[in-house]
Design an enzyme around this catalytic site. Structure first.
Site, PDB file in Angstrom:
ATOM      1  N   GLU A 184       0.874  -1.170   0.000  1.00 47.60           N
ATOM      2  CA  GLU A 184       0.000   0.000   0.000  1.00 47.60           C
ATOM      3  C   GLU A 184       0.905   1.213   0.000  1.00 47.60           C
ATOM      4  O   GLU A 184       1.712   1.387   0.915  1.00 47.60           O
ATOM      5  CB  GLU A 184      -0.877   0.012   1.261  1.00 47.60           C
ATOM      6  CG  GLU A 184      -1.732  -1.221   1.442  1.00 47.60           C
ATOM      7  CD  GLU A 184      -2.810  -1.375   0.367  1.00 47.60           C
ATOM      8  OE1 GLU A 184      -3.254  -2.506   0.141  1.00 47.60           O
ATOM      9  OE2 GLU A 184      -3.171  -0.358  -0.271  1.00 47.60           O
ATOM     10  N   CYS A 206      -1.983   8.654   4.110  1.00 45.42           N
ATOM     11  CA  CYS A 206      -1.976   8.328   2.684  1.00 45.42           C
ATOM     12  C   CYS A 206      -3.318   8.713   2.069  1.00 45.42           C
ATOM     13  O   CYS A 206      -3.409   8.975   0.868  1.00 45.42           O
ATOM     14  CB  CYS A 206      -1.706   6.849   2.419  1.00 45.42           C
ATOM     15  SG  CYS A 206      -1.493   5.853   3.878  1.00 45.42           S
TER      16      CYS A 206
END
Ligand SMILES: Cc1cc2nc3c(=O)[nH]c(=O)nc-3n(C[C@H](O)[C@H](O)[C@H](O)COP(=O)(O)OP(=O)(O)OC[C@H]3O[C@@H](n4cnc5c(N)ncnc54)[C@H](O)[C@@H]3O)c2cc1C
Ligand SMILES: Cc1cc2nc3c(=O)[nH]c(=O)nc-3n(C[C@H](O)[C@H](O)[C@H](O)COP(=O)(O)OP(=O)(O)OC[C@H]3O[C@@H](n4cnc5c(N)ncnc54)[C@H](O)[C@@H]3O)c2cc1C
Lengths: 823, 823
Positions: free
Chosen positions: B577, B611
């Protein structure tokens, strides 16, 4: 034996039928025992081999005044058995031989036709035969096998129907006994009494029919009939003790099943009236079974090559394809045909002088064009509703069904696959179309996780452009599988088939175009793998690479694909199914008959050129000798030949390069550590016409020798002896691969251990380790055998899509709609 | 206004209560309007800021003879509102001020206590106040929000309970009116009539209580009460037209809901008797609502910082952790603690002189040891039954719940996360434990595909050894998520946390050990990422790498992991990720109030170091100016401070390196193409003590400028103006990432388009784009944002397992058992 038997004193009741003295010695044969390669697909070959052994038997029977009776086995063998029986007995030498007979099984729905066929034939022949009328010995088997294959069940499903048929055919026999001498083989008093009563009615003399029973089933009744003046023959095994006992035990199991007369006659709860009822009186209470239509995915049934019309269709297809060899196949990019200067010549491995076709060979530029076309087509294709994509998949499947034999013929001629494997290849391709279509439909339903004020949907979107790189060994199935998985989920595809199977791939492209799939969604890009492969797999516009092939190439692709280049949109995803060094363990508790059959199929089917093939058999030392002996004998009888010959068990390998590599490898096997060859079959003159190599069996193979570690795509089997099950499991797990594995054992403890400890993506207990079916045996391994998930399984399509979560706040200024979805 | 009002002629009925003349001018305030940072977690700060603005208002009210009334808003604000009210009015300057009042909402289950609290306080103060008794204006909202948060619903669930409480509290007010002057605010004739009747009974003079109603709700009834001699006050918005109208419309919506008196009184089907019934008479027909226990996964609720005891617990935890700073944390390999010569010093980003702890820094050798330990532990761990692994996960979750505030305190001090985000981090870690445990249980059920004679099971096996490489920005949650996913499916783990959050990671290791997880199953390997990272991710004994972090490192790991080395068992699987450049689109149809709140939260929560953070806001030009203005104003009011201060909205960034990189980047922004700064907040003296950088807003940012393309982990927002929705979508999709994205719009057409076209793994409509919850918002993106699947979602665990199919032939010599599973 005949001498001994013929010395017995005369007994007219037993020794005479209405036509005079009968042979005393009456032997029954199962024709499959006369030929280890007995196979309906190879009707001619089976006839030839069986007849050669049968004729001497018939001669001896005639000479020794013995009667030869032909048993009937499972329904698969029925037409072949009958054809051999009829052809041999029609030969001039045997045309007048009357001391022979054949079985008609009344439990078959075809029984009336079977008897009619025999009657017409016997009249035509001009000499009578005996017909032993039975119900049938394989009822459970026929049900299981039919359900598994998806074929119609050939037997009646209600016991009364078998009984009823038995009585109906009894009448036909009695009325036509000048041609068909009746033998009623049953332990059912009603069935027999019916026959005797009918005989009386038809004024058949007592010796005009015979009663037959199995040894030990109902001796009292046998005596009873004898006392009433009838001829009773008891059927018993003769020969070795153990197989004979096994035979009787099986008959006992079968004849004491819940529905059998014998068992029911011992039960107090069934009345005598009921037992003696006319069979059709049960009809109201037990109407004929009608299977409900099957919901859900159903595998496409394999073709039934025991039927002559099916064999004929295949022969016609082969002839038709032969007439269409040598064509040129262009690339298909963005829906347009593109010729190329360079072409790949595809040859028939069975006969390498024969050119199957000339396939265009794509250049780097054309590769880039194809990728660009797939990229352009992606946007619109990803917006096509899933229902339409599912429909396209259905159209492809439908065309494959229509062209089934033709496609199988292309596979046979281009890749040297024998008939039944080629047929299975087409069936598997069809399965991939229908299975993945269903899966795509299923995945198209959003998952909801709603609350008042917030609605959450989890959906899947296609990834983008997919490069499909397929192998030659399942030339239609695997290419279809990967391609359909990609397009049915909304991706677009560039197909790069193996060079050796590019004509079959061109057929798939043809079908895709015929079904109206929009231009650019599937592009056809045959070419030289080492040349355009890297261009495809390293291109920034390719989002997904689906590869099936060798480990070396798979790992190389995986590594190259993981390099993310400038301008690349997505991190490239790789699905790679690679090879195996698959082992079957033979436990001391194994059924050796089944084990030998399973190992032979798994090791030598399609000359061992399946990633699932067995290349190591690991044998517990207590059964080592008998197993090795039987295995070697069985392999020796395998017929090597061109793939188009239905009798071929061992066809060619894919090409001369492959054959040469295998021969070179064999040459280098070190007898001291690597193994000793106990069987090396020579293809003989076939070697001159095609890429043939015969089956090889090596023993005393060291588990870490190259022969036991390195994947070899050919008919080479390493036999490894071990002392214990522990050792067997260690050796089986001791390679870099984990694709398929199997064990033959009847010990529940062993089976339980193996389930937990054997390392393979596809584990098989007591069956061959090849022949995985879509949905039932999702296929794929781990370690060096695979990266991605399992083809034909419920997780496969997930690799072709991207999950997206959409969360909507439905609250406006403190108020929100409430729906029934809400938690 | 007061001048005008005071000029009106006297009217004793209206102008006097039982104590004399009342102010004519009566204004109601919502305290949250006096402070843009009004937040219960920051009770002290909110009090300070609100009081500063309130005191002048009270002084002016006194001077101009006006009455100031404090409205009650959503339940979140209740205790804070009351505390401010009580503290200010207890100050010497205002202690004798009686022309003030506060609302008590009878629809709250706390209402009786709320009124008792005010009574005791008013007595203690020695000066009366007015209490406006209402039912409450936020009933739907409170239900929605409570259900969403998993908190107990604070309001009554049956309308009669609110009515009943209203009447009960009416009595309390009337009996204690020397301290609490009653104002009954309702349009419900029964509620009002009850109050008047009770007042009569208690001999309260007519001016002793006041009736209040909303403007336009029921003017006739208002006149009716007036005519009967009662004081009736009409409440109406004052000021700008549009907000005022909006207010009235909302009140109209609420007061005409199905259960409201006003609406029901217009319906013929409800009888007058029913409307005028004593509320508790409805109890039998409508018993109090009891929620059934929730089946399935439930997110761990966030802490309610509006409660003083919860705030106190957090303060105590911070104090406790402070007392335990500076400890040394060894490696944990194979269950044994290993000190190292090299250590990593972890510092408090809010005060970099403060050392949080010294964490061992692993060497290459120790890395190899850890991998070997995980490999050894794998065999036995993979055989532990799934139920036991699920139990372990439960124990970890339980200990996290117990130590919730302590763990949050570590997060606050080590990574500079503000209170509420730190609390959410711990809740998310607990969620991962419970969610993945359930998922592992689900996946442990074999999928069957059985036929008579063949039984097929599709099962999942663990992959092996997993390297977990976690980031500092969700220091507990993400590390826990990846580790639990691995171990609950039977894999073993080496945890390599980010250097900046290794103490929090050490706390997780502590918890794992406390829960008795066998040695070697989880190993703790902090160290320098560039140093031991490659050793971990390239080791042949590591089967799986789970990584969350920067794109550069993620792609590097993916590439390195794809290289298959000699002796490697499995092709290494990577889950990565990575980052995002997430955009929120502001449509012309957006609710700007909500949009500004959402953008501020998404862009500046945890200083933009998520993020999922919003780093681009794409605004349609028709709303550009008002949006930008309000956004800038809102951001200006964000308090910059140390993370441990509950009032801090903007804490530090993770360390000086990060701050310096951000400042350098900002410095290089080219005003001509890159963007112009419209806001650059200066942290002031804080810069000397910690790694602070204030929020920055840039406008006129070119969509392809680095500011709009490159991921920056900090409080920097690029505002991009576009003409059309088409342009907005193109710009939003125009980066290499696809992690989160959002839109604010009330147009169904826009929402539908965005659902289909916006490219992000997590799409949000009309809400902030951060704060994903396990199961509700499975988290993860594509393109350069991600490789693997979505954390906290139904496909995540599939990456940690290998699917295996086991096929058993159960036929023996033609017979097979039949079970109910069979197709
Ligand atoms: C001498 C001899 C030779 C034989 N040779 C052969 C041979 O070559 N090939 C062969 O196949 N059989 C052969 N059989 C028949 C077989 O071995 C069994 O003995 C025979 O089927 C049993 O039938 P029954 O009439 O004695 O008993 P019954 O109890 O009346 O009938 C049992 C039979 O009914 C049928 N049946 C059972 N359940 C059902 C159902 N639900 N629906 C429909 N049908 C059902 C089955 O065929 C079963 O065997 C032979 C039998 C004898 C005596
Ligand atoms: C002058 C004035 C000022 C006000 N100031 C405030 C304020 O500061 N803060 C505030 O919160 N409210 C305030 N209100 C109250 C609010 O705006 C509504 O007018 C009031 O709740 C409506 O109640 P009612 O007695 O007129 O009507 P009714 O129809 O008798 O009651 C409706 C009320 O019942 C409650 N209710 C509805 N359904 C349910 C249910 N299923 N279970 C439990 N309860 C239910 C809700 O509170 C709803 O508003 C004020 C009202 C007035 C007149």
């Amino acid at each position: 034996m005949s001498a001994e038997v013929n010395a017995w004193p005369d007994d007219p009741q037993l020794d005479c039928d209405e036509h005079g003295h009968m042979p005393r010695l009456n032997v029954s044969l199962k024709l499959s025992a006369l030929d280890s390669q007995f196979a309906p697909v190879d009707t001619e070959g089976s006839f030839r081999r069986v007849a050669a052994r049968l004729r001497p038997i018939l001669r001896m029977a005639r000479e020794r005044h013995a009667f030869v009776h032909f048993d009937m086995e499972q329904n698969d063998y029925r037409l072949l058995t009958r054809e051999i029986f009829q052809r041999v007995l029609m030969e001039p030498e045997f045309r007048d031989f009357a001391d022979c007979g054949i079985v008609v099984q009344a439990y078959l729905q075809s029984a009336d036709d079977d008897l009619r066929n025999l009657l017409d034939w016997a009249r035509n022949r001009g000499t009578p035969i005996t017909v032993r009328l039975v119900k049938g010995a394989y009822w459970d088997f026929e049900n299981i096998v039919a359900r598994y294959r998806g074929w119609p069940v050939p037997v009646y499903r209600r016991k009364w129907q078998s009984d009823d048929c038995f009585e109906r055919l009894t009448a036909v026999l009695l009325q036509n006994r000048q041609w068909l001498r009746p033998a009623l083989a049953s332990h059912n008093l009603r069935s027999l009494a019916h026959g005797l009563a009918l005989a009386e009615q038809l004024q058949v003399p007592p010796q005009g029919l015979e009663i037959q029973m199995l040894y030990g089933m109902c001796d009292q009744q046998a005596q009873l009939f004898r006392k009433r003046g009838h001829r009773v023959r008891i059927y018993t095994p003769f020969g070795e003790l153990i197989p004979g006992m096994a035979y009787l035990v099986r008959r006992l199991l079968e004849n004491t099943s819940n529905e059998s007369f014998l068992r029911q006659s011992f039960t107090d709860s069934i009345s005598v009236e009921s037992l003696l009822m006319k069979p059709s009186s049960h009809a109201a209470a037990e109407p004929p079974v009608v299977d409900p239509p099957q919901a859900g995915f159903v595998n496409e049934p394999l073709s039934d090559f025991s039927r002559p019309e099916v064999r004929a269709a295949m022969q016609e297809a082969l002839a038709w394809v032969r007439d269409h060899l040598g064509a040129t196949y262009p690339l298909v990019i963005d829906g347009k045909l593109c010729d190329t200067r360079a072409t790949l010549i595809s040859r028939n491995p069975s006969k390498t002088s024969e050119i199957i076709g000339k396939v265009s060979s794509a250049s780097h530029d054309q590769t880039a064009d194809a990728i660009a076309a797939a990229r352009r087509a992606f946007e619109p294709w990803s917006r096509v509703p899933v229902e339409s994509r599912v429909e396209y998949a259905g159209l492809i499947a439908a065309e494959m069904r229509e062209r089934r034999f033709e496609l199988a013929a292309w596979i046979i001629l281009e890749t040297g696959k024998p008939w039944q494997e080629a047929d299975a290849d087409v069936a598997e391709a069809i399965d991939f179309c229908t299975y993945y279509a269903r899966e795509a439909q299923r995945l198209s339903e959003p998952r909801r996780c709603d609350f008042p004020g917030e609605e959450n949907s989890y959906v899947y979107r296609p990834r983008g452009v997919c490069a499909v790189i397929s192998p030659w060994n399942f030339p239609l199935a695997i290419l279809t599988g990967m391609t359909l998985a990609a397009i049915v989920t909304g991706n677009t595809v560039i197909m790069k088939p193996a060079e050796q199977s590019s004509v079959v791939a061109a057929k798939l492209m043809e079908i895709v175009r015929n079904c109206g799939i929009p231009a650019g969604v599937v592009n056809f890009l045959p070419g030289i793998g080492e040349d355009i492969g890297p261009v495809l797999t390293r291109h920034p516009d390719v989002d997904l690479v689906a590869f099936t092939g060798s480990q070396a190439v798979g790992l190389e692709i995986n590594h190259a694909a993981a390099e993310t280049l400038a301008g690349q949109r997505n991190v490239r995803r790789v699905i790679a199914e690679m090879g195996g060094k698959n082992a079957i363990i033979i436990d001391e508790d194994a059924d050796l008959d089944e084990a030998v059959v399973g190992v032979v199929r798994s090791a030598f089917g399609y000359s061992g050129q399946k990633c699932s093939a067995c290349s190591r058999v690991i044998v517990l030392e207590s059964v080592y000798e008998p197993f090795l002996q039987r295995l070697t004998d069985a392999v020796k009888s395998l017929q090597i030949g061109p793939a188009e010959d239905p009798g071929t068990r061992i066809g060619p390998v894919i090409d001369n390069d492959s054959r040469d590599r295998l021969l070179e490898f064999i040459r280098k096997v070190d007898p001291e550590h690597g193994g000793q060859v106990v069987l090396a079959m020579d293809p003989g003159p076939l070697s001159r016409q095609g890429s043939f190599i015969g089956p090889h069996i090596f023993t005393n193979v060291d588990p870490v020798a190259p022969l036991a570690q390195q994947e070899l795509f050919g008919p080479i089997l390493a036999v490894i002896r071990v002392r214990t099950l522990d050792d067997a499991i260690t050796v089986a797990n001791g390679t870099r691969y984990a694709l398929t594995a199997g064990v033959y054992s009847r010990s529940p403890v062993t089976l339980k251990r193996v389930r937990a400890e054997l390392q393979a993506g596809n584990l098989y207990l007591n069956r061959e380790i090849t022949g995985a079916l879509v949905q039932r045996h999702p296929f794929g391994g781990y370690r060096m055998s695979g990266i991605g998930s399992k083809a034909g399984g419920p997780d496969y399509l997930l690799q072709f899509v991207i999950p997206v979560n959409i969360s909507e706040n439905t609250m406006r200024r403190g108020f929100a709609p409430v729906t029934e979805n809400h938690s």
